[in-house]
Design a protein around this motif. Structure first.
Motif, short mmCIF file in Angstrom:
data_model
loop_
_atom_site.label_atom_id
_atom_site.label_comp_id
_atom_site.label_asym_id
_atom_site.label_seq_id
_atom_site.Cartn_x
_atom_site.Cartn_y
_atom_site.Cartn_z
N LYS A 58 5.96 -12.87 -20.07
CA LYS A 58 5.57 -11.45 -20.12
C LYS A 58 5.15 -10.92 -18.75
O LYS A 58 4.74 -9.76 -18.64
CB LYS A 58 4.41 -11.26 -21.10
N ASN A 59 5.25 -11.75 -17.69
CA ASN A 59 4.75 -11.35 -16.36
C ASN A 59 3.29 -10.92 -16.42
O ASN A 59 2.89 -9.93 -15.79
CB ASN A 59 5.61 -10.23 -15.76
N GLN A 60 2.50 -11.69 -17.17
CA GLN A 60 1.09 -11.37 -17.34
C GLN A 60 0.26 -12.64 -17.21
O GLN A 60 0.78 -13.75 -17.17
CB GLN A 60 0.85 -10.73 -18.72
N ALA A 61 -1.06 -12.44 -17.14
CA ALA A 61 -1.99 -13.57 -17.10
C ALA A 61 -3.30 -13.16 -17.74
O ALA A 61 -3.67 -11.98 -17.74
CB ALA A 61 -2.22 -14.02 -15.66
N LEU A 62 -4.00 -14.14 -18.28
CA LEU A 62 -5.34 -13.95 -18.82
C LEU A 62 -6.29 -14.85 -18.04
O LEU A 62 -6.01 -16.03 -17.85
CB LEU A 62 -5.39 -14.30 -20.31
N LEU A 63 -7.40 -14.26 -17.61
CA LEU A 63 -8.32 -14.98 -16.74
C LEU A 63 -9.74 -14.77 -17.26
O LEU A 63 -10.16 -13.63 -17.45
CB LEU A 63 -8.16 -14.45 -15.32
N GLN A 64 -10.44 -15.86 -17.53
CA GLN A 64 -11.79 -15.76 -18.09
C GLN A 64 -12.84 -16.04 -17.02
O GLN A 64 -12.84 -17.09 -16.39
CB GLN A 64 -11.95 -16.74 -19.25
N MET A 65 -13.75 -15.07 -16.84
CA MET A 65 -14.86 -15.25 -15.92
C MET A 65 -16.01 -15.93 -16.65
O MET A 65 -16.01 -16.05 -17.88
CB MET A 65 -15.33 -13.89 -15.37
N GLN A 66 -17.00 -16.37 -15.90
CA GLN A 66 -18.12 -17.07 -16.51
C GLN A 66 -18.93 -16.15 -17.42
O GLN A 66 -19.46 -16.58 -18.44
CB GLN A 66 -19.03 -17.64 -15.43
#
Length: 453
Positions: A58-66
């Motif tokens: 999907k040309n996407q990303a998910l990124l979780q911060m603290q």
């Protein structure tokens, strides 16, 4: 749990969007050329990143911060400054996910199924982590049989094998999310899916505590990492793994990490306009400076001694061919291992202006060749864009400026017409006084300043 809503102002679009607060950030327009490390570098200044999932299809990303606050700081900053990776604009917003249940998948980790082997990832690693440090942290919870450390795209990792499974469970329960050092080196612990660790050598990267008679390394190979024993003055970054972790797991393209020559020869300088402090301002972007010497028999030459060979390699790589004061710089490794102290040398080893004494990992991450854009920090709270322009306009035509606040501190971006003008402004005005504050200047890798409505 009640749903918390916030108003997120998207600048320049003239509209508001209601978004649910989350510590997970959704990134769009992530092209195939964009790596995990690129995304980590984009968001690491705002806090610890605990999880990253690339959605390549999907040309996407998910990124979780603290935490939610870190994610809010990132989105607030990037509502004013267009985030760009490798020349491509990416777009960020809060994710509809409150938590990522699938981590960046690692074949050695299996999550929550108990096992006597732990997979440990070190986030926000500002200090070297060795086998000895890990053993000291994990051994209070049971007998540690083996430790293996290695570098992956997720960062610096270790596999730690206990004698008993309940020891590993106790260690994970006690240590998950905690910092080894104050404010950094956070532990992210999973159970591994391995049944037994294979350790071939007892050295600073692996250890079998049940077999102390293993060799330290394969015959003919050094146990050092190329530059592990270089730069005694700045030992906090002398570990190869720590330096690689500062760059998100891998060194920049063109950087070998194996150079051991600390002194750099700079030639084709403009002798009428250059001095030691200006050279310090430029070269200190890439490492700590020990001393600088202008060569009186060759007025357009200078020697710059960096803190270690890796920092010298960064300086040569990023500054070779840079324009300064109408001259194209030649930057090469010197045949001299160091600069001898004398009346004609300027000492900087104890200077509080050296940028890599604190938060070295963050400074390494921002190393780049000169750009048209400079970033100003440690500004007075009541500073105006007009005062900033007045302070810098002697060095060239300023195309655009942007004053903003991050973590309660005033910062600014200033875009010049040319890289040479921006470089001149940096070497002349870094560490200068502006409205009573000593300002800090570095190059920004952003391509443009996003206009606000």
């Amino acid at each position: 749990m009640s749903i918390v809503l916030c108003c997120l102002l998207v600048e320049g679009a003239g509209w508001y969007k209601m978004a649910e607060l989350s510590k997970v950030i959704h990134v769009r327009n992530v092209g195939h050329e964009i790596s995990e490390n690129d995304l980590l570098q984009l968001f690491q200044p705002f806090g610890i990143i605990t999880k990253l999932v690339m959605l390549r299809a999907k040309n996407q990303a998910l990124l979780q911060m603290q935490d939610v606050a870190s994610a809010m700081n990132a989105l607030q900053f990037y509502s004013n400054v267009q985030p760009t990776i490798r020349g491509r604009n990416v777009y960020v917003q809060f994710s509809s996910h409150q938590e990522l249940t699938t981590m960046d998948q690692n074949s050695q980790g299996r999550g929550d199924e108990p096992n006597r082997i732990l997979l440990v990832t070190i986030h926000h690693m500002l200090y070297p982590i060795t086998v000895e440090v890990l053993h000291q942290v994990f051994s209070p919870h049971g007998f540690v049989e083996k430790i293996v450390t290695f570098q992956k795209s997720a960062g610096f990792q270790a596999l730690i094998q206990y004698q008993l499974r309940q020891s590993a469970v106790a260690a994970r329960t006690s240590l998950q999310g905690r910092n080894i050092y104050d404010g950094c080196c956070q532990l992210d612990i999973q159970f591994s899916n391995l049944d037994e660790l294979q350790v071939n050598y007892n050295n600073d990267r692996s250890r079998d505590f049940t077999n102390p008679h293993l060799p330290s390394e394969q015959k003919g190979r050094s146990s050092q990492a190329g530059y592990g024993d270089v730069g005694v003055a700045y030992p906090q970054m002398a570990n190869a793994a720590a330096i690689a972790a500062a760059f998100g797991g891998g060194l920049p393209p063109g950087i070998s990490g194996t150079n051991d020559r600390c002194t750099v020869l700079v030639s084709n300088l403009n002798p009428d306009r250059i001095d030691e402090d200006k050279l310090f301002n430029l070269f200190s972007l890439y490492g700590n400076i020990v001393r600088i010497k202008l060569l009186h028999n060759k007025p357009d030459h200078a020697l710059v001694q960096m803190g270690d060979g890796f920092q010298a390699e960064l300086a040569v790589h990023f500054l070779k061919g840079a324009m300064l004061f109408g001259k194209r710089l030649e930057v090469n490794f010197s045949k001299h291992p160091n600069i001898t102290q004398g009346a004609d040398t300027h000492e900087y080893s104890n200077s509080n202006l050296n940028r890599f004494n604190r938060n070295a990992a963050k400074n390494y991450k921002y190393c780049c060749s000169p750009t048209k854009m400079i970033h100003l920090s440690t500004l007075p709270q009541d500073i105006t864009e007009e005062e900033i322009v007045s302070h810098l306009e002697d060095h060239g035509a300023i195309v655009n400026t942007k004053l903003f606040e991050m973590n309660g501190k005033k910062q600014a971006l200033v875009l010049f017409e040319t890289e040479e003008q921006a470089t001149e402004a940096l070497v002349c005005k870094h560490a200068s006084s502006l409205a009573g504050s000593i300002i800090r200047i570095s190059f920004s890798q952003l391509q443009s300043i996003r206009e606000t409505s």
